[in-house]
Design an enzyme around this catalytic site. Sequence first.
Site, PDB file in Angstrom:
ATOM      1  CD1 TRP A  99      -4.969   2.943  -1.428  1.00  0.00           C
ATOM      2  CD2 TRP A  99      -5.855   0.978  -2.013  1.00  0.00           C
ATOM      3  NE1 TRP A  99      -4.100   2.311  -2.284  1.00  0.00           N
ATOM      4  CE2 TRP A  99      -4.614   1.122  -2.657  1.00  0.00           C
ATOM      5  CE3 TRP A  99      -6.604  -0.186  -2.244  1.00  0.00           C
ATOM      6  CZ2 TRP A  99      -4.093   0.141  -3.510  1.00  0.00           C
ATOM      7  CZ3 TRP A  99      -6.081  -1.161  -3.102  1.00  0.00           C
ATOM      8  CH2 TRP A  99      -4.846  -0.992  -3.718  1.00  0.00           C
ATOM      9  CG  ASP A 166      -6.131   0.870   4.799  1.00  0.00           C
ATOM     10  OD1 ASP A 166      -4.980   0.496   5.113  1.00  0.00           O
ATOM     11  OD2 ASP A 166      -6.557   0.839   3.622  1.00  0.00           O
ATOM     12  CE  LYS A 190       0.986  -0.382  -0.670  1.00  0.00           C
ATOM     13  NZ  LYS A 190      -0.394  -0.292  -0.248  1.00  0.00           N
TER      14      LYS A 190
HETATM   15  C1  LIG Z   1      -1.763  -0.739  -0.889  1.00  0.00           C
HETATM   16  C2  LIG Z   1      -2.919  -0.330  -0.071  1.00  0.00           C
HETATM   17  C3  LIG Z   1      -4.039  -1.159   0.099  1.00  0.00           C
HETATM   18  C4  LIG Z   1      -4.175  -2.487  -0.595  1.00  0.00           C
HETATM   19  O1  LIG Z   1      -3.426  -3.441   0.031  1.00  0.00           O
HETATM   20  P1  LIG Z   1      -3.436  -4.957  -0.438  1.00  0.00           P
HETATM   21  O2  LIG Z   1      -2.632  -5.606   0.646  1.00  0.00           O
HETATM   22  O3  LIG Z   1      -2.783  -5.011  -1.780  1.00  0.00           O
HETATM   23  O4  LIG Z   1      -4.826  -5.435  -0.477  1.00  0.00           O
HETATM   24  C5  LIG Z   1      -5.051  -0.727   0.916  1.00  0.00           C
HETATM   25  N1  LIG Z   1      -4.997   0.464   1.538  1.00  0.00           N
HETATM   26  C6  LIG Z   1      -3.938   1.288   1.407  1.00  0.00           C
HETATM   27  C7  LIG Z   1      -3.921   2.601   2.121  1.00  0.00           C
HETATM   28  C8  LIG Z   1      -2.875   0.927   0.597  1.00  0.00           C
HETATM   29  O5  LIG Z   1      -1.821   1.740   0.452  1.00  0.00           O
END
Ligand SMILES: *Cc1c(COP(=O)(O)O)cnc(C)c1O
Length: 356
Positions: A99, A166, A190
Amino acid sequence: MKKHNFNAGPSILPQIAIENTAKAVLDLNGIGLSLLEISHRSKDFQAVIDEAVALFKELLNIPEGYQVLFLGGGASLQFAMIPYNLLSKKAAYLETGVWAKKAVKEAKLFGEVNVVASSADKNFSYIPKNFTVPADADYFHITTNNTIYGTEIRTDFDCKVPLIADMSSDILSRPMDVSKYAMIYGGAQKNLGPAGVTFVIVREDILGKVERAIPTMLDYRTHIKEGSMFNTPPCLPIFTVKETLKWIKSLGGLKVIEKMNIEKAELLYNAIDNSKMFVGTAEKDSRSLMNICFVMKEEYKDKEEAFMEFAKNRGMVGIKGHRSVGGFRASTYNALPKESVEALVACMRDFEKENA
Ligand SMILES: *Cc1c(COP(=O)(O)O)cnc(C)c1O
């Protein structure tokens, strides 16, 4: 059979949040209409989004000067929106997984990217410790929880340049000091809600500094000005997020949540560390409370499939590791009850008794 939901994302949500969403889909607050068929500008929906924002601010103790937004496009769109809005010359990134790499790739479209450290040399099994963030970087981007590899940054550190995180997979998993960050964002699916909504917590004073023109829809200032209602927001996911936030508050807030998360993670990490068969993949001082990754030791590698089957028959769901790590991954998000971790630990112990 009772299912134990270890899915990495979309993933387990509090039962009460799911039930209340189901009720609102049938009839929102007794108004005789579904949440799905009312205007996002109605007072009934305005109350939903207002409450979601207020709870976010309350639970995370968000200081003045920050805005909470609910947007579309996932965390992945933020990878591009961040440099679009904030990168003038140079940005710094910590490369702790796939990511993070995707975020770097987008940033390169807008300026110079300085990857200050990477754990790619050991398949992202640790969080790099020694790195220097250039003082002239427009911002420093980190991924606090690396969902695929099970590593996590759990301290809110000081940074000389605006810190952007993030937090897709560990938002609201612990109390945190929002004031250390200029921006925090993530996909909701998540630890927070269903797929379809992205949360952004942004300190307003970092915006408006780049010279390039920004398309209206990609400009954070648009969404701040319009209260996340420049266009139609993802109404249903926002409702469920609000319900998840209410559930966290009802338990006593993030201190309680953190304690529960530590208990669950310790239970499983102890089982892994005391096992003859299993071994953790993340370095101990980098281990995540949210995603717990483990594999079979070399001499038992041929038993991984058999364990998957054994676990499946006991109701374990979603424990297959990401293909880039292999083995197993148990995601132990906020809503996962301790009983599910106990069931997984018992499952590992019983399999080991029969097979080791
Ligand atoms: C799942 C995830 C993403 C991607 O998220 P989307 O909403 O599908 O774009 C980005 N960063 C992390 C740390 C993730 O676990």
